[in-house]
Scaffold this motif. Structure first.
Motif, short mmCIF file in Angstrom:
data_model
loop_
_atom_site.label_atom_id
_atom_site.label_comp_id
_atom_site.label_asym_id
_atom_site.label_seq_id
_atom_site.Cartn_x
_atom_site.Cartn_y
_atom_site.Cartn_z
N GLY A 50 0.53 -5.80 -8.49
CA GLY A 50 0.59 -6.06 -7.05
C GLY A 50 0.50 -4.79 -6.23
N ARG A 51 1.07 -3.73 -6.75
CA ARG A 51 1.00 -2.46 -6.03
C ARG A 51 -0.43 -1.95 -5.95
NH1 ARG A 51 4.69 2.90 -6.75
NH2 ARG A 51 3.47 4.18 -5.36
N ALA A 52 -1.18 -2.11 -7.04
CA ALA A 52 -2.59 -1.69 -7.03
C ALA A 52 -3.37 -2.51 -6.01
CB ALA A 52 -3.19 -1.85 -8.42
N ARG A 53 -3.08 -3.81 -5.93
CA ARG A 53 -3.75 -4.67 -4.94
C ARG A 53 -3.40 -4.23 -3.53
NH1 ARG A 53 -1.73 -8.44 -2.16
NH2 ARG A 53 0.06 -8.70 -3.50
N ILE A 54 -2.15 -3.93 -3.30
CA ILE A 54 -1.71 -3.49 -1.97
C ILE A 54 -2.37 -2.16 -1.60
CG2 ILE A 54 0.29 -2.65 -0.68
CD1 ILE A 54 1.95 -4.81 -2.10
N GLU A 55 -2.48 -1.25 -2.56
CA GLU A 55 -3.12 0.05 -2.29
C GLU A 55 -4.60 -0.12 -1.98
OE1 GLU A 55 -2.16 2.47 -5.65
OE2 GLU A 55 -0.12 2.88 -4.92
N ARG A 56 -5.28 -1.08 -2.66
CA ARG A 56 -6.69 -1.37 -2.35
C ARG A 56 -6.81 -1.92 -0.93
NH1 ARG A 56 -7.09 -3.72 -7.21
NH2 ARG A 56 -6.94 -5.78 -6.31
N GLU A 57 -5.91 -2.82 -0.56
CA GLU A 57 -5.95 -3.38 0.80
C GLU A 57 -5.71 -2.29 1.84
OE1 GLU A 57 -3.27 -6.65 1.24
OE2 GLU A 57 -4.24 -7.82 -0.32
N VAL A 58 -4.79 -1.39 1.55
CA VAL A 58 -4.52 -0.28 2.48
C VAL A 58 -5.76 0.59 2.65
CG1 VAL A 58 -3.21 1.87 2.73
CG2 VAL A 58 -2.03 -0.24 2.17
N ALA A 59 -6.46 0.87 1.54
CA ALA A 59 -7.67 1.70 1.61
C ALA A 59 -8.76 0.98 2.42
CB ALA A 59 -8.18 2.01 0.21
N ASP A 60 -8.92 -0.34 2.20
CA ASP A 60 -9.92 -1.10 2.96
C ASP A 60 -9.59 -1.11 4.45
OD1 ASP A 60 -11.26 -1.65 0.65
OD2 ASP A 60 -10.44 -3.69 0.43
#
Length: 120
Positions: A50-60
């Motif tokens: 979930g943290r990796a998904r959240i970090e991807r969303e933050v980058a987008d």
């Protein structure tokens, strides 16, 4: 049974042997609890995945913000050219031609058909 004084007391010193299954209850419950929390630490909403998904969303979202900030700065610069204290002749010419639909005699005009919006 034992006789103590004039009373008969049952013998309670005899111990029962604990069954094999009874010995596994606490370790199996502890293992189940650890497995539950371990699974959610990896796959939960705020786990490693979930943290990796959240970090991807933050980058987008950060890249979208950068695009919008650049677009806003461009619009702010264009608006500042239209202010009365700093009129740019090229900007005035561009806006007048666009609004009045005028061209110079030595310019080439390309007419494009307008798409009419359907009325509801």
């Amino acid at each position: 049974m034992y006789i103590v004084g004039s009373a008969i007391v049952p013998a309670t010193t005899r111990q029962r042997k604990k069954s094999f299954l009874r010995r596994l209850i606490i370790p199996s419950v502890a293992t189940a609890v650890l497995a539950y929390f371990g699974f959610h630490a990896l796959n939960g909403e705020f786990g490693l995945v979930g943290r990796a998904r959240i970090e991807r969303e933050v980058a987008d979202l950060q890249s979208q913000l950068d695009v919008l900030v650049a677009e806003r700065q461009e619009l702010t610069a264009r608006v500042s050219l239209l202010r009365p204290e700093s009129l740019d002749p090229d900007m005035i010419d561009e806006r007048a031609r666009l609004n009045l639909n005028l061209t110079q005699a030595n310019e080439l005009t390309i007419l494009r058909p307008r798409v009419l919006q359907q009325q509801h």
